[in-house]
Design a protein around this motif. Sequence first.
Motif, PDB file in Angstrom:
ATOM      1  N   ILE A   1     -15.704   3.754-140.533  1.00  0.00           N
ATOM      2  CA  ILE A   1     -17.086   4.149-140.805  1.00  0.00           C
ATOM      3  C   ILE A   1     -17.085   5.576-141.335  1.00  0.00           C
ATOM      4  N   PHE A   2     -17.609   5.743-142.546  1.00  0.00           N
ATOM      5  CA  PHE A   2     -17.717   7.071-143.137  1.00  0.00           C
ATOM      6  C   PHE A   2     -19.146   7.284-143.606  1.00  0.00           C
ATOM      7  N   SER A   3     -19.762   8.359-143.112  1.00  0.00           N
ATOM      8  CA  SER A   3     -21.140   8.676-143.439  1.00  0.00           C
ATOM      9  C   SER A   3     -21.197  10.098-143.964  1.00  0.00           C
ATOM     10  N   ILE A   4     -21.957  10.305-145.036  1.00  0.00           N
ATOM     11  CA  ILE A   4     -22.033  11.634-145.628  1.00  0.00           C
ATOM     12  C   ILE A   4     -23.471  11.978-145.980  1.00  0.00           C
ATOM     13  N   ASP A   5     -23.836  13.226-145.724  1.00  0.00           N
ATOM     14  CA  ASP A   5     -25.130  13.777-146.118  1.00  0.00           C
ATOM     15  C   ASP A   5     -24.820  15.112-146.775  1.00  0.00           C
ATOM     16  N   TYR A   6     -24.784  15.116-148.112  1.00  0.00           N
ATOM     17  CA  TYR A   6     -24.315  16.296-148.837  1.00  0.00           C
ATOM     18  C   TYR A   6     -25.045  16.397-150.167  1.00  0.00           C
ATOM     19  N   ARG A   7     -25.396  17.617-150.546  1.00  0.00           N
ATOM     20  CA  ARG A   7     -25.984  17.860-151.854  1.00  0.00           C
ATOM     21  C   ARG A   7     -24.914  18.448-152.767  1.00  0.00           C
ATOM     22  N   PHE A   8     -24.424  17.620-153.685  1.00  0.00           N
ATOM     23  CA  PHE A   8     -23.383  18.059-154.598  1.00  0.00           C
ATOM     24  C   PHE A   8     -23.978  18.952-155.681  1.00  0.00           C
TER      25      PHE A   8
ATOM     26  N   MET B   1     -23.642   5.565-146.243  1.00  0.00           N
ATOM     27  CA  MET B   1     -22.665   5.170-145.245  1.00  0.00           C
ATOM     28  C   MET B   1     -21.821   4.018-145.771  1.00  0.00           C
ATOM     29  N   THR B   2     -20.511   4.126-145.571  1.00  0.00           N
ATOM     30  CA  THR B   2     -19.571   3.054-145.879  1.00  0.00           C
ATOM     31  C   THR B   2     -19.006   2.543-144.566  1.00  0.00           C
ATOM     32  N   TYR B   3     -19.049   1.223-144.384  1.00  0.00           N
ATOM     33  CA  TYR B   3     -18.791   0.647-143.055  1.00  0.00           C
ATOM     34  C   TYR B   3     -17.936  -0.613-143.193  1.00  0.00           C
ATOM     35  N   ASN B   4     -16.704  -0.532-142.723  1.00  0.00           N
ATOM     36  CA  ASN B   4     -15.841  -1.708-142.665  1.00  0.00           C
ATOM     37  C   ASN B   4     -15.937  -2.295-141.267  1.00  0.00           C
ATOM     38  N   ILE B   5     -16.648  -3.404-141.144  1.00  0.00           N
ATOM     39  CA  ILE B   5     -16.809  -4.020-139.821  1.00  0.00           C
ATOM     40  C   ILE B   5     -15.486  -4.653-139.424  1.00  0.00           C
ATOM     41  N   SER B   6     -14.950  -4.183-138.324  1.00  0.00           N
ATOM     42  CA  SER B   6     -13.636  -4.633-137.889  1.00  0.00           C
ATOM     43  C   SER B   6     -13.717  -5.100-136.449  1.00  0.00           C
ATOM     44  N   CYS B   7     -13.309  -6.340-136.236  1.00  0.00           N
ATOM     45  CA  CYS B   7     -13.325  -6.883-134.872  1.00  0.00           C
ATOM     46  C   CYS B   7     -12.075  -7.712-134.675  1.00  0.00           C
ATOM     47  N   LYS B   8     -10.946  -7.048-134.605  1.00  0.00           N
ATOM     48  CA  LYS B   8      -9.675  -7.737-134.462  1.00  0.00           C
ATOM     49  C   LYS B   8      -9.268  -7.788-132.997  1.00  0.00           C
ATOM     50  N   ALA B   9      -8.388  -8.703-132.711  1.00  0.00           N
ATOM     51  CA  ALA B   9      -7.984  -8.919-131.324  1.00  0.00           C
ATOM     52  C   ALA B   9      -7.384  -7.662-130.715  1.00  0.00           C
ATOM     53  N   ARG B  10      -6.684  -6.867-131.537  1.00  0.00           N
ATOM     54  CA  ARG B  10      -6.018  -5.690-130.978  1.00  0.00           C
ATOM     55  C   ARG B  10      -6.967  -4.505-130.837  1.00  0.00           C
ATOM     56  N   GLU B  11      -8.195  -4.616-131.335  1.00  0.00           N
ATOM     57  CA  GLU B  11      -9.153  -3.517-131.305  1.00  0.00           C
ATOM     58  C   GLU B  11     -10.339  -3.895-130.427  1.00  0.00           C
ATOM     59  N   ILE B  12     -10.074  -3.984-129.137  1.00  0.00           N
ATOM     60  CA  ILE B  12     -11.076  -4.500-128.208  1.00  0.00           C
ATOM     61  C   ILE B  12     -12.247  -3.546-128.056  1.00  0.00           C
ATOM     62  N   GLU B  13     -11.989  -2.245-128.024  1.00  0.00           N
ATOM     63  CA  GLU B  13     -13.045  -1.309-127.666  1.00  0.00           C
ATOM     64  C   GLU B  13     -14.065  -1.073-128.780  1.00  0.00           C
ATOM     65  N   ASN B  14     -13.631  -1.093-130.066  1.00  0.00           N
ATOM     66  CA  ASN B  14     -14.550  -0.853-131.176  1.00  0.00           C
ATOM     67  C   ASN B  14     -15.436   0.363-130.913  1.00  0.00           C
ATOM     68  N   LEU B  15     -14.805   1.481-130.570  1.00  0.00           N
ATOM     69  CA  LEU B  15     -15.539   2.656-130.139  1.00  0.00           C
ATOM     70  C   LEU B  15     -16.475   3.179-131.223  1.00  0.00           C
ATOM     71  N   GLY B  16     -16.002   3.189-132.476  1.00  0.00           N
ATOM     72  CA  GLY B  16     -16.848   3.660-133.564  1.00  0.00           C
ATOM     73  C   GLY B  16     -18.087   2.812-133.746  1.00  0.00           C
ATOM     74  N   ASP B  17     -17.919   1.482-133.644  1.00  0.00           N
ATOM     75  CA  ASP B  17     -19.052   0.588-133.809  1.00  0.00           C
ATOM     76  C   ASP B  17     -20.054   0.744-132.669  1.00  0.00           C
ATOM     77  N   LYS B  18     -19.567   0.897-131.449  1.00  0.00           N
ATOM     78  CA  LYS B  18     -20.464   1.088-130.311  1.00  0.00           C
ATOM     79  C   LYS B  18     -21.242   2.385-130.440  1.00  0.00           C
ATOM     80  N   PHE B  19     -20.574   3.441-130.908  1.00  0.00           N
ATOM     81  CA  PHE B  19     -21.250   4.713-131.092  1.00  0.00           C
ATOM     82  C   PHE B  19     -22.334   4.600-132.156  1.00  0.00           C
ATOM     83  N   LEU B  20     -22.060   3.817-133.185  1.00  0.00           N
ATOM     84  CA  LEU B  20     -22.989   3.706-134.319  1.00  0.00           C
ATOM     85  C   LEU B  20     -24.339   3.161-133.892  1.00  0.00           C
ATOM     86  N   VAL B  21     -24.383   2.219-132.973  1.00  0.00           N
ATOM     87  CA  VAL B  21     -25.651   1.632-132.545  1.00  0.00           C
ATOM     88  C   VAL B  21     -26.169   2.260-131.259  1.00  0.00           C
ATOM     89  N   GLY B  22     -25.488   3.299-130.779  1.00  0.00           N
ATOM     90  CA  GLY B  22     -25.934   3.995-129.576  1.00  0.00           C
ATOM     91  C   GLY B  22     -26.966   5.055-129.894  1.00  0.00           C
TER      92      GLY B  22
END
Length: 463
Positions: free
Chosen positions: A257-264, A294-315
């Motif tokens: 997940i990459f999010s940017i707020d920038y005035r170029f 925001m660019t968001y690669n939704i990832s839910c693989k067996a080895r990535e149980i916690e998905n911390l970035g995704d949980k933070f995103l909707v928190g």
Amino acid sequence: MSCFPLSILKTFHIHRPSKSKNKVEDRISELPDDVLAMILNKLVTEDVIKTSVLSKRWKNVWTKVPYLVFDMQNAIVTNMENLTDHSHRVAKEITKVINNHDDHLVGCTIKHEYHQCHNGVLETWIRLLTLQKHTRILSLSNLHVHGRGFNQLYLPPNIFSHPYLSSLFLCLYELKTAYAFNRCYNLMILKLEKISIEVDVLNTIIASCPSLKVLVLDVMWDNGRACLKIRNNNLKLLHVACSNVDGIEVYAPLLDIFSIDYRFDGKCDIVFNAPRLLFTIKYGSINKGRFKTMTYNISCKAREIENLGDKFLVGRDANFFQQHKYLAVSVDVMNWKEVEMLRNVLAAWNGTMLGLFILFKVKNVSKEEGESSIGGTQEKNWEENLFPNADFRVEAVWMYQFRGTNNKQFALASRFITQGTVTKKMMFMTHSVTEKVKLDIEAAVAELKKLPKGNENLDIECL
């Protein structure tokens, strides 16, 4: 926190079978301490402490609650008390409460006046919360913006490096050095909001926290232009809100997940190395103007149980992304969990999105266990739970790698159309595909056009 009436703790009674019909018992006070602490956790800390006067049974129950929240702005000013005396008095009360708490803390939030930045009180609180209470989530906020120098954090080296501290939020401070972050291998989440800092100091802080999985930066620079460098092998979510730097270099092989707020302004270039983000958006000097994407690669693989970035995103602590107008998302529609994660993000969006870019993942390698299988339960979820009564609205949707023969992709597109989710246009990209695939897409789009539209003026086309 929700409003839980204190009166219920004193007046809740229930009849028990007994010889006397008028006899009542206080059943809630018979609950074990951990259950009562869960109930009290719904209250603001001030009201939690007030329960100690209800009875002997309640005297020490408040000391077991897992979260403490202090907001000095809400503290009552007594008669003939000036603001400085008020600040010192309330700070002493906060210190007393932390000392009297009898258990380890999951989290603590303190919103304080600028006085505590200078008189050693803030340092005392941090040491009490980390060394004695083993607090895992610490949030510190300066309540008011003052002149330069008033909001500086005067903290000694290594103060944030306690092994139990995993999440740190700082708001409205001036950070002059990175000493407080020395050897912060413990931090997994760092959120710096409205922070005044030199670029080189921030680079040192980031390099001192190699275990970070979530990094949120909303910063203003104390010095001239320089290059912001973010190199981290564990980072899953990165948000950058800043301006006036020479460049931004990002190396994050696990970033989803990459999010940017920038005035170029034509002077900044971004060097971006994050292979898991399948969408590539060009930033830099050739593109001028405000970017809130925001660019968001939704990832839910067996080895990535916690998905911390995704949980933070909707928190509740990820309010930054709701201000964005564009979302580019990659999703495997054959994996219900990934579809559910997409739904949760869209449901949490604030207002109408201008553009949604959806890239359907094409699986060319063997799937991991549980990664993309569609079983009976997942089929039921698709039928019953895919954007039901969706409130989310977007003006335009572009779909990439859409396959007309894929029933799940077709189902997702049809829900967007029939529920009125898309208000103006839905485009299906056909470039770089074989002639047969293009024909399949065109046939599917023709069927989608026959569906009842939630918005009559919706334009559905191949592009």
